[in-house]
Design a protein around this motif. Structure first.
Motif, PDB file in Angstrom:
ATOM      1  N   GLU A 240       0.846  -1.191   0.000  1.00 60.12           N
ATOM      2  CA  GLU A 240       0.000   0.000   0.000  1.00 60.12           C
ATOM      3  C   GLU A 240       0.887   1.250   0.000  1.00 60.12           C
ATOM      4  O   GLU A 240       2.078   1.178   0.258  1.00 60.12           O
ATOM      5  N   THR A 241       0.314   2.389  -0.319  1.00 58.99           N
ATOM      6  CA  THR A 241       1.086   3.632  -0.342  1.00 58.99           C
ATOM      7  C   THR A 241       1.340   4.119   1.081  1.00 58.99           C
ATOM      8  O   THR A 241       0.696   3.681   2.039  1.00 58.99           O
ATOM      9  N   ASP A 242       2.314   5.048   1.223  1.00 59.43           N
ATOM     10  CA  ASP A 242       2.582   5.637   2.527  1.00 59.43           C
ATOM     11  C   ASP A 242       1.361   6.418   3.007  1.00 59.43           C
ATOM     12  O   ASP A 242       0.517   6.858   2.213  1.00 59.43           O
ATOM     13  N   ALA A 243       1.271   6.605   4.313  1.00 64.25           N
ATOM     14  CA  ALA A 243       0.156   7.358   4.892  1.00 64.25           C
ATOM     15  C   ALA A 243       0.139   8.794   4.355  1.00 64.25           C
ATOM     16  O   ALA A 243       1.183   9.355   4.029  1.00 64.25           O
ATOM     17  N   TYR A 244      -1.042   9.368   4.283  1.00 60.39           N
ATOM     18  CA  TYR A 244      -1.138  10.735   3.794  1.00 60.39           C
ATOM     19  C   TYR A 244      -1.087  11.740   4.945  1.00 60.39           C
ATOM     20  O   TYR A 244      -0.432  12.766   4.859  1.00 60.39           O
ATOM     21  N   ILE A 245      -1.768  11.444   6.030  1.00 64.94           N
ATOM     22  CA  ILE A 245      -1.838  12.377   7.153  1.00 64.94           C
ATOM     23  C   ILE A 245      -1.519  11.629   8.450  1.00 64.94           C
ATOM     24  O   ILE A 245      -2.131  10.613   8.756  1.00 64.94           O
ATOM     25  N   GLY A 246      -0.547  12.163   9.206  1.00 61.75           N
ATOM     26  CA  GLY A 246      -0.263  11.617  10.532  1.00 61.75           C
ATOM     27  C   GLY A 246       0.361  10.235  10.493  1.00 61.75           C
ATOM     28  O   GLY A 246      -0.310   9.242  10.768  1.00 61.75           O
ATOM     29  N   GLY A 247       1.658  10.164  10.181  1.00 58.32           N
ATOM     30  CA  GLY A 247       2.325   8.870  10.172  1.00 58.32           C
ATOM     31  C   GLY A 247       2.444   8.272  11.557  1.00 58.32           C
ATOM     32  O   GLY A 247       2.130   7.104  11.777  1.00 58.32           O
ATOM     33  N   GLY A 248       2.906   9.069  12.527  1.00 59.03           N
ATOM     34  CA  GLY A 248       3.050   8.584  13.891  1.00 59.03           C
ATOM     35  C   GLY A 248       1.796   8.791  14.717  1.00 59.03           C
ATOM     36  O   GLY A 248       1.194   7.841  15.216  1.00 59.03           O
ATOM     37  N   VAL A 249       1.387  10.068  14.842  1.00 59.87           N
ATOM     38  CA  VAL A 249       0.223  10.422  15.669  1.00 59.87           C
ATOM     39  C   VAL A 249      -0.617  11.463  14.936  1.00 59.87           C
ATOM     40  O   VAL A 249      -0.077  12.458  14.416  1.00 59.87           O
ATOM     41  N   TYR A 250      -1.924  11.244  14.889  1.00 63.23           N
ATOM     42  CA  TYR A 250      -2.864  12.241  14.365  1.00 63.23           C
ATOM     43  C   TYR A 250      -3.647  12.810  15.543  1.00 63.23           C
ATOM     44  O   TYR A 250      -4.290  12.072  16.302  1.00 63.23           O
ATOM     45  N   VAL A 251      -3.561  14.150  15.713  1.00 67.26           N
ATOM     46  CA  VAL A 251      -4.274  14.837  16.793  1.00 67.26           C
ATOM     47  C   VAL A 251      -5.444  15.568  16.160  1.00 67.26           C
ATOM     48  O   VAL A 251      -5.273  16.597  15.495  1.00 67.26           O
ATOM     49  N   GLY A 252      -6.652  15.034  16.355  1.00 65.65           N
ATOM     50  CA  GLY A 252      -7.826  15.603  15.722  1.00 65.65           C
ATOM     51  C   GLY A 252      -8.338  16.838  16.432  1.00 65.65           C
ATOM     52  O   GLY A 252      -7.862  17.228  17.506  1.00 65.65           O
ATOM     53  N   GLN A 253      -9.337  17.456  15.847  1.00 67.54           N
ATOM     54  CA  GLN A 253      -9.934  18.658  16.434  1.00 67.54           C
ATOM     55  C   GLN A 253     -10.601  18.306  17.771  1.00 67.54           C
ATOM     56  O   GLN A 253     -11.214  17.254  17.925  1.00 67.54           O
ATOM     57  N   SER A 268       6.373   8.216   8.561  1.00 65.57           N
ATOM     58  CA  SER A 268       6.271   8.858   7.255  1.00 65.57           C
ATOM     59  C   SER A 268       4.824   9.195   6.927  1.00 65.57           C
ATOM     60  O   SER A 268       3.910   8.414   7.217  1.00 65.57           O
ATOM     61  N   ALA A 269       4.636  10.374   6.321  1.00 65.19           N
ATOM     62  CA  ALA A 269       3.323  10.777   5.808  1.00 65.19           C
ATOM     63  C   ALA A 269       3.531  11.969   4.893  1.00 65.19           C
ATOM     64  O   ALA A 269       4.545  12.661   4.963  1.00 65.19           O
ATOM     65  N   ASN A 270       2.564  12.205   4.027  1.00 69.77           N
ATOM     66  CA  ASN A 270       2.651  13.381   3.179  1.00 69.77           C
ATOM     67  C   ASN A 270       2.592  14.648   4.024  1.00 69.77           C
ATOM     68  O   ASN A 270       3.290  15.626   3.742  1.00 69.77           O
ATOM     69  N   GLN A 271       1.783  14.609   5.061  1.00 71.35           N
ATOM     70  CA  GLN A 271       1.689  15.729   6.001  1.00 71.35           C
ATOM     71  C   GLN A 271       1.721  15.162   7.423  1.00 71.35           C
ATOM     72  O   GLN A 271       0.907  14.318   7.771  1.00 71.35           O
ATOM     73  N   GLY A 272       2.679  15.623   8.201  1.00 74.25           N
ATOM     74  CA  GLY A 272       2.750  15.186   9.597  1.00 74.25           C
ATOM     75  C   GLY A 272       3.314  13.797   9.748  1.00 74.25           C
ATOM     76  O   GLY A 272       2.654  12.908  10.297  1.00 74.25           O
ATOM     77  N   GLY A 273       4.560  13.598   9.289  1.00 76.41           N
ATOM     78  CA  GLY A 273       5.182  12.288   9.440  1.00 76.41           C
ATOM     79  C   GLY A 273       5.274  11.860  10.888  1.00 76.41           C
ATOM     80  O   GLY A 273       5.006  10.717  11.227  1.00 76.41           O
ATOM     81  N   LYS A 298       9.590  11.696   8.119  1.00 77.88           N
ATOM     82  CA  LYS A 298       9.420  12.234   6.773  1.00 77.88           C
ATOM     83  C   LYS A 298       8.017  12.812   6.637  1.00 77.88           C
ATOM     84  O   LYS A 298       7.035  12.150   6.945  1.00 77.88           O
ATOM     85  N   GLY A 299       7.937  14.078   6.153  1.00 73.30           N
ATOM     86  CA  GLY A 299       6.653  14.758   6.050  1.00 73.30           C
ATOM     87  C   GLY A 299       6.426  15.694   7.221  1.00 73.30           C
ATOM     88  O   GLY A 299       5.278  15.982   7.581  1.00 73.30           O
ATOM     89  N   SER A 300       7.543  16.161   7.826  1.00 68.55           N
ATOM     90  CA  SER A 300       7.594  17.073   8.975  1.00 68.55           C
ATOM     91  C   SER A 300       7.528  16.303  10.292  1.00 68.55           C
ATOM     92  O   SER A 300       6.846  15.283  10.405  1.00 68.55           O
ATOM     93  N   GLY A 301       8.260  16.836  11.278  1.00 63.68           N
ATOM     94  CA  GLY A 301       8.212  16.249  12.607  1.00 63.68           C
ATOM     95  C   GLY A 301       6.882  16.524  13.267  1.00 63.68           C
ATOM     96  O   GLY A 301       6.191  15.610  13.728  1.00 63.68           O
ATOM     97  N   ILE A 302       6.510  17.815  13.320  1.00 64.17           N
ATOM     98  CA  ILE A 302       5.201  18.238  13.825  1.00 64.17           C
ATOM     99  C   ILE A 302       4.578  19.121  12.754  1.00 64.17           C
ATOM    100  O   ILE A 302       5.176  20.119  12.342  1.00 64.17           O
ATOM    101  N   TYR A 303       3.394  18.771  12.297  1.00 62.68           N
ATOM    102  CA  TYR A 303       2.710  19.513  11.233  1.00 62.68           C
ATOM    103  C   TYR A 303       1.495  20.198  11.848  1.00 62.68           C
ATOM    104  O   TYR A 303       0.509  19.549  12.217  1.00 62.68           O
ATOM    105  N   LEU A 304       1.583  21.516  12.020  1.00 66.03           N
ATOM    106  CA  LEU A 304       0.458  22.291  12.552  1.00 66.03           C
ATOM    107  C   LEU A 304      -0.389  22.722  11.358  1.00 66.03           C
ATOM    108  O   LEU A 304      -0.044  23.626  10.610  1.00 66.03           O
ATOM    109  N   ALA A 305      -1.519  22.031  11.193  1.00 64.73           N
ATOM    110  CA  ALA A 305      -2.226  22.073   9.916  1.00 64.73           C
ATOM    111  C   ALA A 305      -3.087  23.311   9.713  1.00 64.73           C
ATOM    112  O   ALA A 305      -3.262  23.753   8.579  1.00 64.73           O
ATOM    113  N   ALA A 306      -3.626  23.873  10.782  1.00 65.22           N
ATOM    114  CA  ALA A 306      -4.639  24.920  10.613  1.00 65.22           C
ATOM    115  C   ALA A 306      -4.382  26.079  11.564  1.00 65.22           C
ATOM    116  O   ALA A 306      -3.485  26.038  12.406  1.00 65.22           O
ATOM    117  N   VAL A 307      -5.209  27.101  11.412  1.00 61.15           N
ATOM    118  CA  VAL A 307      -5.025  28.325  12.177  1.00 61.15           C
ATOM    119  C   VAL A 307      -5.050  28.053  13.671  1.00 61.15           C
ATOM    120  O   VAL A 307      -4.264  28.608  14.430  1.00 61.15           O
TER     121      VAL A 307
END
Length: 633
Positions: A240-253, A268-273, A298-307
């Motif tokens: 399968e392809t690499d994850a797109y969002i949140g490779g390690g941890v995804y912190v939702g709203q 690894s992820a496209n955004q927020g590895g 890969k895909g940033s250590g910490i990705y702060l996605a929104a305002v």
């Protein structure tokens, strides 16, 4: 999107298991009293029969696709000790069942599940789960651990590895309004793949850990990481392809991730590895970073996605957010996806809140979406807890375009426009043994000493050859012309490589010459002197070593020739001429032929020619007149 937990633990389960002679023993949660389980049916039965229990796995368990998950509900408290064993499914077969479902009823009281591994080598693991997606019912299924709104999951040990959520979120751990505390263990090599609904493709999120808000109960999911490892998630394991969002941890709203220790690396992820922090206009994902390391993702250590994505810093432990890169390989540690400002001013609504002193030794790289901002206020509350600390001790500029200072008590990233380059030194290519082939002049920005650049230098060389007694040298000169230097000043550096003296190439001493260098003609010592052989009759005095001669031959001391010998040297025996030959006197009646010179004889005497005796004369030789006997009378 809904969630479907396919479980069939009904009241008849215990009776059915009992009929199969499987012992179900209610016990307390005290580890001195544990339930040993050799089959998955043993595990399910123990959970069904006990409100509070510790289950110790005694052997590896290969689960089929249809095997049910452990359901921890209704206030149960269950601890599962992997004990070095493996619980696995066949990754080739998708399943609707995970391994553990906590609080599937989404209601109080709180139900809790603890995963541990008491083995000495910490080899216990859960692996091979491949959760399915039901497009017709718009349902995805739990991968490994599901934590409902009133669920508590504690991970003290063990490994959750190589699981995939197909068309879902949180392949290893899905926190749906509940809480997850990680004190140890490892979550690694899990992945989430995209899924389709009504022809639309949606990205899977949180390959390692997914935290979401439970809208039905209004409970906010939370994850506290005190230790353990989250690594290598979001990467393709099974095609399968690499994850797109949140490779390690995804912190939702409306959710919170608090990291006090442990490490998040290699994800690894496209955004927020490493960590992806979401946030809408009225909702916020919050990441409290108090300690631990987030590196090499890969895909940033910490990705702060929104305002409203929120990052809080502080704590008593060292924070390390370095070595992370975006998908293009550029440094990207803490990445602000949205920076709102007024004509590139300092105003921004995406900031880091500092809520305590930052531990000495912490390093945090920062970058922004865009590099045109002239002045970005990056922190809030920095000076309250770090009044005497230079922000350059903690914060790094990943983009190479900003310098960092404290303005109005807060950390500001200010654009180097332009860089103020200061020459530092030269870096050479080559070494003293093989010579130097190239050089670069290195510069550092006076605003930020982490900003560097290099210019290729012209390298010239001049060699002085060595002699037998004097060393030589090659002088390499690197030059950057003033026209190329940012400060219009010529830069020059010299490398001198010594060449050892050749040393003499000595030819051995001779009878007449001392030891002599074949290269430079230098001499050493004395000639050996001749080793003379005495002169002979025909040769002068001659050196036994080199054949040199001196004086004249002695000359022969001739003895006169004889009748039978030529002239002969009394010293060396050499001869000259012919023998004289005999001077023969004729033979007589009584004597053979005799040499008049040397007396040598040859042949026999002639013998007498006797005439008979007469009356008056005795026998008389007719030749020599010799007589013999008496006359006849």
């Amino acid at each position: 999107m809904g969630r479907n937990i396919k479980t069939k633990l009904i009241a008849t389960t215990v009776a059915a298991l009992t009929a199969l002679n499987i012992m179900v023993i209610p016990v307390s949660a005290d580890d001195t009293n544990v339930i040993e389980a050799g089959t998955w049916a043993d595990v399910l039965a123990a959970v069904e029969a006990n409100d509070e229990c510790t289950i110790k796995i005694t052997q590896d368990m290969d689960l089929s696709v249809d095997d049910l998950a452990i359901v921890v509900d209704g206030g149960k408290k269950v601890t599962l000790d992997l004990n070095g064993c493996t619980i696995s499914r066949d990754h080739e077969q998708r399943t609707q069942n995970g391994i553990v479902d906590i609080d599937v009823d989404d209601s109080a009281p709180v139900s809790s599940f603890t995963l541990k591994d008491s083995s000495a080598d910490a080899s216990g693991k859960i692996t091979g789960v491949y959760s399915d997606f039901d497009e017709s019912n718009n349902m995805y299924y739990t991968a490994v651990i599901y934590v409902g709104p009133y669920g508590e999951f504690t991970m003290d040990g063990g490994s959750i590895t190589k699981n995939t959520s197909y068309g879902g979120n949180g392949a290893a751990v899905n926190i749906d309004g509940g809480t997850f505390t990680m004190n140890g263990g490892c979550i690694d090599q899990n992945n989430v793949s995209s899924y389709q609904v009504g022809g639309n493709t949606y990205a899977g999120k949180g390959a390692g850990v997914y935290i979401q808000y439970s809208s039905g109960t209004g409970r906010n999911g939370s994850f506290v990481m005190n230790g353990g490892v989250i690594k290598d998630n979001g990467k393709s394991n099974y095609g399968e392809t690499d994850a797109y969002i949140g490779g390690g941890v995804y912190v939702g709203q409306n959710t919170t991730f608090t990291m006090n220790g442990g490490s998040i690396s290699g994800n690894s992820a496209n955004q927020g590895g490493g960590v992806y922090v979401d946030g809408g206009n009225n909702t916020r994902g919050t990441f409290n970073l108090n300690g631990g390391s987030i590196t090499d993702n890969k895909g940033s250590g910490i990705y702060l996605a929104a305002v409203r994505s929120k990052l809080n810093l502080g704590g008593d432990a060292v924070i390390d957010v370095t070595g992370n890169k975006d998908t293009d390989g550029n440094a990207s540690n803490v990445y602000f996806n949205v920076v709102r400002n007024n004509n590139n001013s300092a105003n921004t609504t995406t900031i880091i809140t500092v809520n305590s002193a930052i531990k000495s030794g912490s390093q945090i790289g920062i970058s922004f979406n865009g590099t045109t901002f002239t002045n970005v206020t990056t922190t809030s509350g920095y000076n309250n807890y770090n009044p005497n600390n230079d922000p350059n001790d903690f914060f790094l500029d990943d983009s190479g375009n900003y310098y960092i200072d404290k303005t109005n008590n807060e950390v500001h990233f200010k654009r180097c426009d332009p860089h103020v380059w200061k020459f530092v030194d030269f870096t050479w290519t080559g070494d003293d043994e093989n010579g130097y082939t190239a050089a670069k002049a290195n510069y550092v920005c006076e605003n930020n000493n982490l900003h560097t650049m290099s210019l290729d230098a012209t390298v010239e060389s001049e060699t002085t050859d060595p002699t037998c007694t004097e060393a030589g040298k090659t002088v390499y000169t690197a030059i950057v012309a003033a026209a190329d230097d940012p400060n219009n000043k010529e830069q020059k550096d010299i490398k001198t490589v010594e060449i050892d003296a050749l040393g003499h190439d000595w030819a051995d001493a001779t009878c007449t010459e001392p030891k002599t260098c074949n290269v430079c003609g230098a001499t050493e010592g004395e000639p050996l002197g001749h080793d003379w052989a005495d002169a002979t009759c025909t040769e002068p005095k001659t050196c036994k070593v080199c054949g040199a001669t001196e004086g004249e031959p002695l000359g022969h001391d001739w003895a006169d020739a004889t009748c039978t010998e030529p002239k002969t040297c009394n010293v060396c025996g050499a001869t000259e001429g012919e023998p004289l030959g005999h001077d023969w006197a004729d033979a007589t009646c009584t004597e053979p032929k005799t040499c008049n010179v040397c007396g040598a004889t040859e042949g026999e005497p002639l013998g007498h020619d006797w005439a008979d005796a007469t009356c008056t004369e005795p026998k008389t030789c007719n030749v020599c007149g010799a007589t013999e006997g008496e006359p006849l009378g």
